[in-house]
Write an enzyme that holds these catalytic residues in place. Structure first.
Site, PDB file in Angstrom:
ATOM      1  N   ASP A 119     -15.854  -2.357  -4.338  1.00 20.80           N
ATOM      2  CA  ASP A 119     -15.846  -3.725  -3.814  1.00 20.80           C
ATOM      3  C   ASP A 119     -17.262  -4.281  -3.955  1.00 20.80           C
ATOM      4  O   ASP A 119     -18.244  -3.532  -3.907  1.00 20.80           O
ATOM      5  CB  ASP A 119     -15.397  -3.769  -2.347  1.00 20.80           C
ATOM      6  CG  ASP A 119     -14.945  -5.163  -1.927  1.00 20.80           C
ATOM      7  OD1 ASP A 119     -13.718  -5.409  -1.844  1.00 20.80           O
ATOM      8  OD2 ASP A 119     -15.823  -6.037  -1.694  1.00 20.80           O
TER       9      ASP A 119
ATOM     10  N   CYS B 252      -3.162 -13.288  -5.074  1.00 21.90           N
ATOM     11  CA  CYS B 252      -2.936 -13.982  -3.807  1.00 21.90           C
ATOM     12  C   CYS B 252      -3.208 -15.474  -3.963  1.00 21.90           C
ATOM     13  O   CYS B 252      -3.377 -16.177  -2.971  1.00 21.90           O
ATOM     14  CB  CYS B 252      -3.803 -13.382  -2.710  1.00 21.90           C
ATOM     15  SG  CYS B 252      -5.543 -13.485  -3.090  1.00 21.90           S
TER      16      CYS B 252
ATOM     17  N   ARG C 165       0.836  -1.199   0.000  1.00 24.33           N
ATOM     18  CA  ARG C 165       0.000   0.000   0.000  1.00 24.33           C
ATOM     19  C   ARG C 165       0.877   1.257   0.000  1.00 24.33           C
ATOM     20  O   ARG C 165       0.628   2.214  -0.717  1.00 24.33           O
ATOM     21  CB  ARG C 165      -0.910   0.006   1.235  1.00 24.33           C
ATOM     22  CG  ARG C 165      -2.026  -1.008   1.168  1.00 24.33           C
ATOM     23  CD  ARG C 165      -3.051  -0.764   2.258  1.00 24.33           C
ATOM     24  NE  ARG C 165      -2.682  -1.311   3.543  1.00 24.33           N
ATOM     25  CZ  ARG C 165      -3.048  -2.525   3.978  1.00 24.33           C
ATOM     26  NH1 ARG C 165      -3.794  -3.302   3.239  1.00 24.33           N
ATOM     27  NH2 ARG C 165      -2.688  -2.958   5.167  1.00 24.33           N
TER      28      ARG C 165
ATOM     29  N   ALA D 242     -16.750  -5.960  -9.544  1.00 21.62           N
ATOM     30  CA  ALA D 242     -15.572  -5.332 -10.135  1.00 21.62           C
ATOM     31  C   ALA D 242     -15.479  -5.579 -11.636  1.00 21.62           C
ATOM     32  O   ALA D 242     -15.060  -4.698 -12.392  1.00 21.62           O
ATOM     33  CB  ALA D 242     -14.318  -5.848  -9.441  1.00 21.62           C
TER      34      ALA D 242
HETATM   35  N1  SAH Z   1      -7.021  -4.508  -1.290  1.00 25.27           N
HETATM   36  C1  SAH Z   1      -7.678  -4.888  -0.087  1.00 25.27           C
HETATM   37  C2  SAH Z   1      -7.942  -6.368   0.024  1.00 25.27           C
HETATM   38  C3  SAH Z   1      -8.789  -6.935  -1.092  1.00 25.27           C
HETATM   39  S1  SAH Z   1      -9.398  -8.517  -0.715  1.00 25.27           S
HETATM   40  C4  SAH Z   1      -6.860  -4.381   1.109  1.00 25.27           C
HETATM   41  O1  SAH Z   1      -5.708  -3.975   0.935  1.00 25.27           O
HETATM   42  O2  SAH Z   1      -7.380  -4.391   2.221  1.00 25.27           O
HETATM   43  C5  SAH Z   1     -10.408  -8.868  -2.079  1.00 25.27           C
HETATM   44  C6  SAH Z   1     -11.729  -8.155  -2.081  1.00 25.27           C
HETATM   45  O3  SAH Z   1     -12.392  -8.496  -3.285  1.00 25.27           O
HETATM   46  C7  SAH Z   1     -12.687  -8.528  -0.969  1.00 25.27           C
HETATM   47  O4  SAH Z   1     -12.987  -7.381  -0.227  1.00 25.27           O
HETATM   48  C8  SAH Z   1     -13.945  -9.017  -1.677  1.00 25.27           C
HETATM   49  O5  SAH Z   1     -15.139  -8.544  -1.069  1.00 25.27           O
HETATM   50  C9  SAH Z   1     -13.785  -8.431  -3.045  1.00 25.27           C
HETATM   51  N2  SAH Z   1     -14.443  -9.128  -4.156  1.00 25.27           N
HETATM   52  C10 SAH Z   1     -14.482 -10.450  -4.407  1.00 25.27           C
HETATM   53  N3  SAH Z   1     -15.109 -10.689  -5.576  1.00 25.27           N
HETATM   54  C11 SAH Z   1     -15.487  -9.482  -6.067  1.00 25.27           C
HETATM   55  C12 SAH Z   1     -16.163  -9.055  -7.245  1.00 25.27           C
HETATM   56  N4  SAH Z   1     -16.556  -9.938  -8.163  1.00 25.27           N
HETATM   57  N5  SAH Z   1     -16.355  -7.738  -7.424  1.00 25.27           N
HETATM   58  C13 SAH Z   1     -15.933  -6.833  -6.519  1.00 25.27           C
HETATM   59  N6  SAH Z   1     -15.282  -7.175  -5.392  1.00 25.27           N
HETATM   60  C14 SAH Z   1     -15.065  -8.484  -5.164  1.00 25.27           C
END
Ligand code: SAH
Length: 454
Positions: A310, A398, A271, A338
């Protein structure tokens, strides 16, 4: 359902994203192991993990590995799969300490048996003189805590991963500290049976206000025959979100309902690295969860504006709260899928100076790798289209089963297809409080590439 694409009706935000460990295919259809003291009762056996282990830590059986299969264990790999085992001398109960030996009977290591898992033995010591007793666990935990202190992550107002499973020689145990509270995640029956000794050692080493068990009944823990609901195991739960400090920022972390153990600590340094390039840029943070990248780019990085997306309404509520809490007025938070949202942004020819992609685990098994790579390709391809010339792509994976090489080749294919030069500035991993054992590279899962797109 194939993984790696946006499955219709897939529930975003469900379940943990990064399981720090055990990134490989395991399926287990065996019935739950019975405890050795189960009598000839007609009652179904209790969950195996209910058994509390108070033992001298000495082996009750010897597990002999097949000829030519011993080498990884001499190399300290801690996972002994059922297929590597020649025979067992003795009748260990699930959770018992066992010795691992060559097919000729030569000692290799000491570990813990679980017939309910394909991962039959988890190894913890490679010296025959060491009992796996309470002082042993205490010493491992003290070593792990001392490492975080050495990393400068012992600020009581902050957060850190204190124990990272195989990376700290404690296979199946994850402990995160959020301020004065600890969140424990168990993915092995071995560790579940020693929870008392582990909590005693944690209390001694970090004196927490409370220890919470989180996410134990999800994902891999099921493959171990674990049935442990979330609960407070020591002290008290926080009466609301815990606020943690990271540099100049504060995060509200939901320890009882949040994803993972509450926050993506593994992305801490990534980040900051992204934020250092965000100045005056219009930033898109897809998969924003509680706003980690979005708020860091807005506040620390002085981005012009940030659009954070999200699919989980709970996640976007946290992101909104974190943006407000840190005074980031230029962060817009949207609850949306997304994949749909990025397509609509592309269709309306929107442009950004930085796009951050941190999707959930696309590949949960080796079989799903190709599908996952197609999904990474698709979303990265659209992200590149959204970037203005000279824009910054921050792209993460991940999925442990997608290798770093595979991920970079995917990016290479995106460069080829888009006709844009992608210059990689940094290829990063998880923060250093998530150590990876060189003997168990399966523990390496997070990739974060920061690139300039011409
Ligand atoms: N970048 C964040 C962590 C992301 S974790 C941080 O630094 O804290 C991945 C995220 O993707 C989760 O919050 C989950 O809710 C979201 N997610 C999963 N599938 C998704 C989709 N199809 N569209 C949007 N968000 C999604």
């Amino acid at each position: 359902m194939p993984e790696g694409r946006r499955p219709p009706g897939r529930k975003p935000g469900s379940g943990p994203r990064h399981d720090a460990k055990d990134n490989r295919r395991r399926r287990d259809s065996r019935p739950e192991g019975r405890r050795r003291d189960d009598g000839p009762s007609v009652e179904p056996p209790p969950p195996p993990t209910a058994r509390r282990v108070d033992e001298p830590g000495l082996p009750t059986a010897t597990v002999l590995v097949k000829a030519k299969r011993a080498r990884p264990f001499f190399g300290r790999h801690p996972w002994v799969l059922d297929t590597a085992i020649e025979r067992v001398e003795g009748t260990p109960a699930d959770g018992d300490v066992v010795d691992l030996a060559t097919h000729e009977g030569r000692f290799i290591a000491r570990g813990i048996w679980n017939a309910s898992s394909r991962l039959r033995v988890r190894l913890y010591a490679f010296d025959s003189g060491v009992p796996l007793d309470a002082p042993f666990w205490r010493s491992r935990i003290q070593t792990a805590v001392a490492l975080r202190r050495a990393l400068g992550l012992d600020d009581r107002a902050g957060a850190a991963r204190l124990i990272n499973s195989e990376g700290d020689d404690l296979s199946g145990l994850i402990v995160d500290r959020y301020g004065d509270h600890l969140a424990v995640q168990l993915t092995s029956l071995a560790m579940a049976g020693r929870l008392d000794a582990i909590c005693d050692a944690l209390e001694e080493a970090v004196k927490p206000a409370g220890i919470l068990l989180r996410g134990a009944d999800r994902g891999l823990s099921k493959l171990e025959g674990l049935h442990l609901p979330d609960r407070v195991i020591r002290g008290t739960a926080p009466d609301g979100p815990v606020f943690i400090r990271e540099g100049n920022l504060s995060w509200g972390v939901d320890l009882t309902e949040g994803q993972k153990t509450g926050f993506y600590l593994d992305q801490r340094e990534n980040r900051r690295a992204a934020a250092s390039l965000a100045r005056d840029r219009r930033v898109l943070d897809l998969f924003c969860y509680s706003g980690g990248f979005a708020v860091t780019c807005a506040v620390t990085g002085s981005a012009k504006s940030v659009l954070a997306v999200d699919g989980s309404a709970k996640a976007t509520a946290l992101a909104r709260a974190n943006a407000d809490f840190n005074g980031a007025a230029n962060v817009t938070v949207e609850t949306a899928d997304a994949f749909t949202r990025i397509d609509s942004l592309a269709a309306s020819a929107e442009k950004f100076g930085m796009v951050i992609l941190d999707p959930p685990k696309f590949a949960r098994s080796r079989g799903a790798i190709d599908e996952a790579l197609r999904a990474y390709h698709r979303i990265n391809r659209v992200a590149v289209d959204l970037l203005e010339p000279g824009g910054i792509l921050v792209t993460c994976s991940c999925s442990g089963s997608v290798s770093r090489d595979d991920f970079l080749e995917m990016l290479s294919a995106v460069a080829q297809r888009s006709g844009r030069q992608i210059a990689m500035l940094e290829c990063r991993g998880a923060a250093p409080d998530h150590p990876v054992s060189a003997s168990c590279l399966e523990g390496e899962y997070l990739k974060c590439v920061i690139a300039r797109v011409a």
